[in-house]
Motif scaffolding. Structure first.
Motif, mmCIF file in Angstrom:
data_model
loop_
_atom_site.group_PDB
_atom_site.id
_atom_site.type_symbol
_atom_site.label_atom_id
_atom_site.label_comp_id
_atom_site.label_asym_id
_atom_site.label_seq_id
_atom_site.Cartn_x
_atom_site.Cartn_y
_atom_site.Cartn_z
ATOM 1 N N GLU A 184 -8.446 -7.456 -4.488
ATOM 2 C CA GLU A 184 -8.826 -6.064 -4.208
ATOM 3 C C GLU A 184 -9.608 -5.983 -2.904
ATOM 4 O O GLU A 184 -9.419 -5.055 -2.108
ATOM 5 C CB GLU A 184 -9.676 -5.509 -5.346
ATOM 6 N N PHE A 228 -7.302 -6.075 0.115
ATOM 7 C CA PHE A 228 -6.657 -4.774 0.333
ATOM 8 C C PHE A 228 -7.654 -3.768 0.908
ATOM 9 O O PHE A 228 -7.304 -2.960 1.772
ATOM 10 C CB PHE A 228 -6.075 -4.238 -0.980
ATOM 11 N N SER A 229 -8.897 -3.816 0.426
ATOM 12 C CA SER A 229 -9.917 -2.898 0.930
ATOM 13 C C SER A 229 -10.184 -3.130 2.414
ATOM 14 O O SER A 229 -10.311 -2.186 3.197
ATOM 15 C CB SER A 229 -11.208 -3.073 0.123
ATOM 16 N N ARG A 284 2.445 1.578 -3.432
ATOM 17 C CA ARG A 284 1.467 2.075 -4.413
ATOM 18 C C ARG A 284 1.489 3.601 -4.505
ATOM 19 O O ARG A 284 1.414 4.176 -5.593
ATOM 20 C CB ARG A 284 0.064 1.609 -4.034
ATOM 21 N N LEU A 344 -2.637 -2.187 -8.826
ATOM 22 C CA LEU A 344 -1.618 -2.736 -7.926
ATOM 23 C C LEU A 344 -1.666 -4.266 -7.947
ATOM 24 O O LEU A 344 -0.620 -4.933 -8.019
ATOM 25 C CB LEU A 344 -1.836 -2.213 -6.501
ATOM 26 N N VAL A 345 -2.862 -4.841 -7.881
ATOM 27 C CA VAL A 345 -3.018 -6.296 -7.904
ATOM 28 C C VAL A 345 -2.513 -6.866 -9.232
ATOM 29 O O VAL A 345 -1.813 -7.896 -9.264
ATOM 30 C CB VAL A 345 -4.501 -6.674 -7.672
ATOM 31 N N TYR A 349 -10.384 6.657 -0.826
ATOM 32 C CA TYR A 349 -10.934 6.128 0.420
ATOM 33 C C TYR A 349 -11.195 7.300 1.344
ATOM 34 O O TYR A 349 -10.385 8.198 1.466
ATOM 35 C CB TYR A 349 -9.949 5.145 1.088
ATOM 36 N N ILE A 397 -7.283 -1.722 4.422
ATOM 37 C CA ILE A 397 -7.365 -0.260 4.562
ATOM 38 C C ILE A 397 -8.406 0.122 5.613
ATOM 39 O O ILE A 397 -8.188 1.026 6.423
ATOM 40 C CB ILE A 397 -7.695 0.377 3.196
ATOM 41 N N GLU A 411 -4.808 2.987 -8.712
ATOM 42 C CA GLU A 411 -5.899 2.160 -8.200
ATOM 43 C C GLU A 411 -5.365 0.851 -7.623
ATOM 44 O O GLU A 411 -4.334 0.340 -8.060
ATOM 45 C CB GLU A 411 -6.900 1.852 -9.322
ATOM 46 N N ILE A 412 -6.126 0.305 -6.667
ATOM 47 C CA ILE A 412 -5.782 -0.991 -6.084
ATOM 48 C C ILE A 412 -5.819 -2.081 -7.153
ATOM 49 O O ILE A 412 -5.003 -3.010 -7.151
ATOM 50 C CB ILE A 412 -6.746 -1.338 -4.930
ATOM 51 N N GLN A 413 -6.765 -1.975 -8.085
ATOM 52 C CA GLN A 413 -6.877 -2.958 -9.160
ATOM 53 C C GLN A 413 -5.574 -3.062 -9.957
ATOM 54 O O GLN A 413 -5.102 -4.155 -10.270
ATOM 55 C CB GLN A 413 -8.022 -2.571 -10.093
ATOM 56 N N LEU A 438 0.833 -1.214 0.000
ATOM 57 C CA LEU A 438 0.000 0.000 0.000
ATOM 58 C C LEU A 438 0.865 1.261 0.000
ATOM 59 O O LEU A 438 0.532 2.259 -0.641
ATOM 60 C CB LEU A 438 -0.928 -0.007 1.215
#
Length: 366
Positions: free
Chosen positions: A50, A53-54, A14, A25-26, A365, A57, A21-23, A11
């Protein structure tokens, strides 16, 4: 089953790598083995989804761990004398919310027409009671800034408004800029650019109402940190803020915001005394023991026929406590004051770094 330390590190990476976006990152973790290992994952570790990770967070958000880590880093810097007797610059930066923005033109309910003439005694007493009850129900940030002086930091922190709202501020061209979202309020050491304290608020909150919580937060977290100067722009020109800085044994370097005030008689625009012929006295020195500013005769007095007259005073001494807003050390308008005020640009640079390099312009977020 998941490698939580590596997830936290991913995180952070990133933000540094500016992955929006987290997407993405994955996807990067799945496609780039070297990147996955650099983030702390083992080759055999599954790549988190995802949703994982959500949830991570959300768990971080529900604790104060990030604030505690930041405070510990700053405390280490103070103990190692990397931060000593700091000058603290305070300012705010706005960032937009991803929520659906309501219309700026909200329909106000029609109020009943006021009854003309003076209220009767009974009506006035009833009106005063209603007004007192209304004021008592207001939160600390809906009241005047002066009410924050005797409030604790925890009370101010807990009552900070956090919902997204419409905000407005003037840009460099003097035009209004509107946004829907939040404000980030920062207190920064001007020398090292360490963020000593930060707060997030609704976009509509007045900048001045965040200054005292920031100062109280620094005082609460770092009681041994001796602040020297507090540097702010004209948006923070309130008596209560000067009083808070004075209570912390610091000196305020705040741009003056003229608020429908008449010209002071016997003083210039920087509140230095003037002679009979309206020449400004020169700032000479500051006596820290007696908290007194010393002004000496203007250079024009050398050839002035009134130089030896009783009307012309050789030296003026003014206690800064007589008016904390008008008088500071060094004196307002002096070369030393202007040099100190230039250091305020450090907080603007930090806000720029956060927006450009650490994705404050891409908040996803709450």
């Amino acid at each position: 089953e998941l490698n939580y330390p590596a997830m936290v590190q991913a995180l952070v990476v990133r933000l540094v790598e500016r992955i929006p976006e987290i997407q993405l990152l994955v996807e990067r973790l799945n496609s780039d083995l070297k990147f996955k290992v650099d983030c702390g994952f083992l080759i055999s570790d599954p790549v988190p989804s995802e949703a994982s990770f959500s949830r991570m967070i959300t768990k971080i958000k529900d604790t104060n761990v990030l604030e505690e880590i930041n405070s510990q880093i700053v405390l280490d810097a103070i103990n190692e004398e990397f931060i000593t007797a700091p000058n603290i610059a305070i300012d705010s930066g706005h960032f937009e919310a991803r929520d659906q923005a309501p219309s700026k033109k909200e329909e106000k309910p029609k109020s009943e027409p006021k009854k003309r003439g003076r209220k009767s005694k009974a009506e006035r007493e009833q009106w005063l009671k209603e007004k007192e009850a209304e004021e008592a129900s207001l939160s600390i940030f809906e009241k005047k800034i002066e009410d924050q002086l005797d409030a604790s930091y925890d009370e101010l922190h807990d009552q900070m408004p956090l919902h997204p709202t419409w905000g407005v501020k003037k840009n460099s061209e003097g035009k209004n800029v509107y946004w829907y979202g939040y404000k980030g309020h920062l207190a920064v050491d001007t020398k090292t650019q360490f963020i000593l304290h930060s707060l997030v608020s609704s976009g509509s909150l007045n900048d001045g109402k965040a200054a005292i919580p920031l100062l109280k937060g620094i005082e609460s977290n770092f009681p041994k940190l001796g602040m020297v100067f507090a540097l702010m722009d004209a948006g923070y020109d309130y008596d209560a803020i000067y009083e808070q800085v004075h209570r912390m044994k610091g000196y305020s370097i705040i741009a003056y915001n003229k608020k429908n005030e008449s010209e002071p008689i016997g003083f210039d625009e920087n509140f230095a005394p003037t002679c009979v012929r309206e020449h400004s006295y020169r700032y000479d020195s500051f006596d820290k023991k007696y908290q007194t500013l010393k002004y000496t005769r203007p250079k024009e007095c050398i050839d002035c026929p009134l130089a030896e007259d009783s009307l012309c005073q050789k030296v003026f001494k003014i206690k800064i406590e007589s008016d904390l807003r008008r008088y500071s050390a060094p004196a307002r308008g002096s070369i030393a004051w202007k040099e100190r005020f230039k250091e305020r640009s450090s907080v603007e640079r930090v806000i720029g770094y956060l927006k450009e390099f650490f994705q404050l312009n891409n908040v996803r977020y709450r």
